[in-house]
Write an enzyme that holds these catalytic residues in place. Structure first.
Site, PDB file in Angstrom:
ATOM      1  N   HIS A  17       0.840  -1.205   0.000  1.00  0.00           N
ATOM      2  CA  HIS A  17       0.000   0.000   0.000  1.00  0.00           C
ATOM      3  C   HIS A  17       0.876   1.257   0.000  1.00  0.00           C
ATOM      4  O   HIS A  17       0.625   2.194  -0.751  1.00  0.00           O
ATOM      5  CB  HIS A  17      -0.871   0.051   1.262  1.00  0.00           C
ATOM      6  CG  HIS A  17      -1.892  -1.036   1.393  1.00  0.00           C
ATOM      7  ND1 HIS A  17      -2.066  -1.749   2.537  1.00  0.00           N
ATOM      8  CD2 HIS A  17      -2.806  -1.524   0.512  1.00  0.00           C
ATOM      9  CE1 HIS A  17      -3.053  -2.620   2.384  1.00  0.00           C
ATOM     10  NE2 HIS A  17      -3.511  -2.528   1.152  1.00  0.00           N
ATOM     11  N   LYS A  41     -15.114  -8.727   6.749  1.00  0.00           N
ATOM     12  CA  LYS A  41     -14.662  -9.574   7.845  1.00  0.00           C
ATOM     13  C   LYS A  41     -14.510  -8.731   9.108  1.00  0.00           C
ATOM     14  O   LYS A  41     -14.553  -7.518   9.046  1.00  0.00           O
ATOM     15  CB  LYS A  41     -13.320 -10.229   7.494  1.00  0.00           C
ATOM     16  CG  LYS A  41     -12.984 -10.122   6.014  1.00  0.00           C
ATOM     17  CD  LYS A  41     -11.592  -9.621   5.717  1.00  0.00           C
ATOM     18  CE  LYS A  41     -11.633  -8.591   4.616  1.00  0.00           C
ATOM     19  NZ  LYS A  41     -10.413  -8.202   4.049  1.00  0.00           N
ATOM     20  N   ARG A  90      -2.279  -6.133  -8.370  1.00  0.00           N
ATOM     21  CA  ARG A  90      -1.240  -7.138  -8.127  1.00  0.00           C
ATOM     22  C   ARG A  90      -1.280  -8.230  -9.180  1.00  0.00           C
ATOM     23  O   ARG A  90      -0.312  -8.534  -9.832  1.00  0.00           O
ATOM     24  CB  ARG A  90      -1.416  -7.751  -6.733  1.00  0.00           C
ATOM     25  CG  ARG A  90      -0.997  -6.836  -5.622  1.00  0.00           C
ATOM     26  CD  ARG A  90      -1.584  -7.254  -4.314  1.00  0.00           C
ATOM     27  NE  ARG A  90      -3.025  -7.042  -4.306  1.00  0.00           N
ATOM     28  CZ  ARG A  90      -3.787  -7.134  -3.242  1.00  0.00           C
ATOM     29  NH1 ARG A  90      -3.269  -7.487  -2.094  1.00  0.00           N
ATOM     30  NH2 ARG A  90      -5.075  -6.889  -3.302  1.00  0.00           N
ATOM     31  N   SER A 128      -2.859  -7.428   3.187  1.00  0.00           N
ATOM     32  CA  SER A 128      -3.021  -7.294   4.639  1.00  0.00           C
ATOM     33  C   SER A 128      -3.217  -8.665   5.270  1.00  0.00           C
ATOM     34  O   SER A 128      -2.724  -8.924   6.372  1.00  0.00           O
ATOM     35  CB  SER A 128      -4.218  -6.399   4.957  1.00  0.00           C
ATOM     36  OG  SER A 128      -4.003  -5.108   4.459  1.00  0.00           O
TER      37      SER A 128
END
Ligand code: ADP
Length: 161
Positions: A17, A41, A90, A128
Site C-alpha cells: 500500500h 470480515k 497485483r 493485509s
C-alpha cells in the site's frame, strides 16, 4: 490542483500500500487515503486505529492525508474535489474485480477516472491478510509492513489469541 483518492481497508497498511501511496503522491498535488468502513470480515484494527496507522507511516509525505469514510467512494471523491481514484493491481484477479468497480464509479460520477498502478514486483504477493497470517506465526514482518507499525501488529496478534 489535481486531487486523487486511494481507498481501501488497510487492515493494516502494508509496504505494498505504502509503495502505491508514495507513487501517487508524486503524481498528484494531493492524495486522500480513504480508509473504508465496509470491511466484510471482522477487522484486526478498528477504523480509528487503521486511520492512525496510515497517518503514522505517511507523516513525511506532505501532500497525503488519511481519513475514515463510510461513504460510497464516488461520493467521497466528489466531497474532496478528487477526479481520480488510485488503485493498485497485483494480479489478474485484482483486475477483474477492480474493472467492475471502476465502471460503476464512472457511472455514478462521470468526472471520476480510475488510475491503476501496477504493484511493485517485490510486493505482488503482499496483502493485509498475508501480514496478519505471518504475524500469527511470529514471522519477521520487516519485509511486509512499515517498521513504525510492526509492534502494533505483534501486540494486536497476541491480544487476539
Ligand atoms: P488488501 O487486499 O491488502 O486487504 P485493501 O483492500 O486495503 O488491501 O486494498 C486497497 C488497495 O491497495 C487496492 O487497490 C489493492 O489492490 C491495493 N493493494 C493491496 N496490496 C497491494 C500491494 N501489495 N501492491 C500494490 N497494491 C496493493
Amino acid at each position: 490542483m489535481k486531487t486523487a483518492i486511494y481507498p481501501g481497508s488497510f487492515d493494516p497498511i502494508t509496504l505494498g500500500h505504502l509503495n502505491i501511496i508514495r507513487r501517487a503522491s508524486a503524481i498528484f498535488d494531493k492524495v486522500f487515503v480513504c480508509v473504508m468502513v465496509n470491511s466484510d470480515k471482522t477487522p484486526m484494527f478498528n477504523l480509528e486505529e487503521r486511520v492512525e496507522l496510515v497517518q503514522r507511516v505517511t507523516k513525511r509525505l506532505g501532500n497525503v492525508q488519511a481519513e475514515a469514510s463510510a461513504k460510497l467512494t464516488a461520493e467521497y471523491a466528489k466531497d474532496k474535489g478528487a477526479t481520480v481514484i488510485v488503485k493498485g493491481l497485483r494480479v489478474v484477479s485484482d483486475f477483474e474485480k477492480e474493472f467492475q468497480i471502476a465502471v460503476i464509479n464512472k457511472k455514478m460520477n462521470p468526472e471520476l477516472d480510475t488510475l491503476f498502478l501496477t504493484a511493485s514486483e517485490k510486493y505482488t504477493y503482499l496483502s493485509s491478510s498475508v501480514v496478519k497470517e505471518m504475524a500469527k506465526y511470529g514471522a519477521d514482518l520487516s519485509e511486509f509492513a512499515p517498521r513504525e507499525i510492526i509492534d502494533d501488529i505483534i501486540n494486536k496478534t497476541s491480544n487476539r489469541r
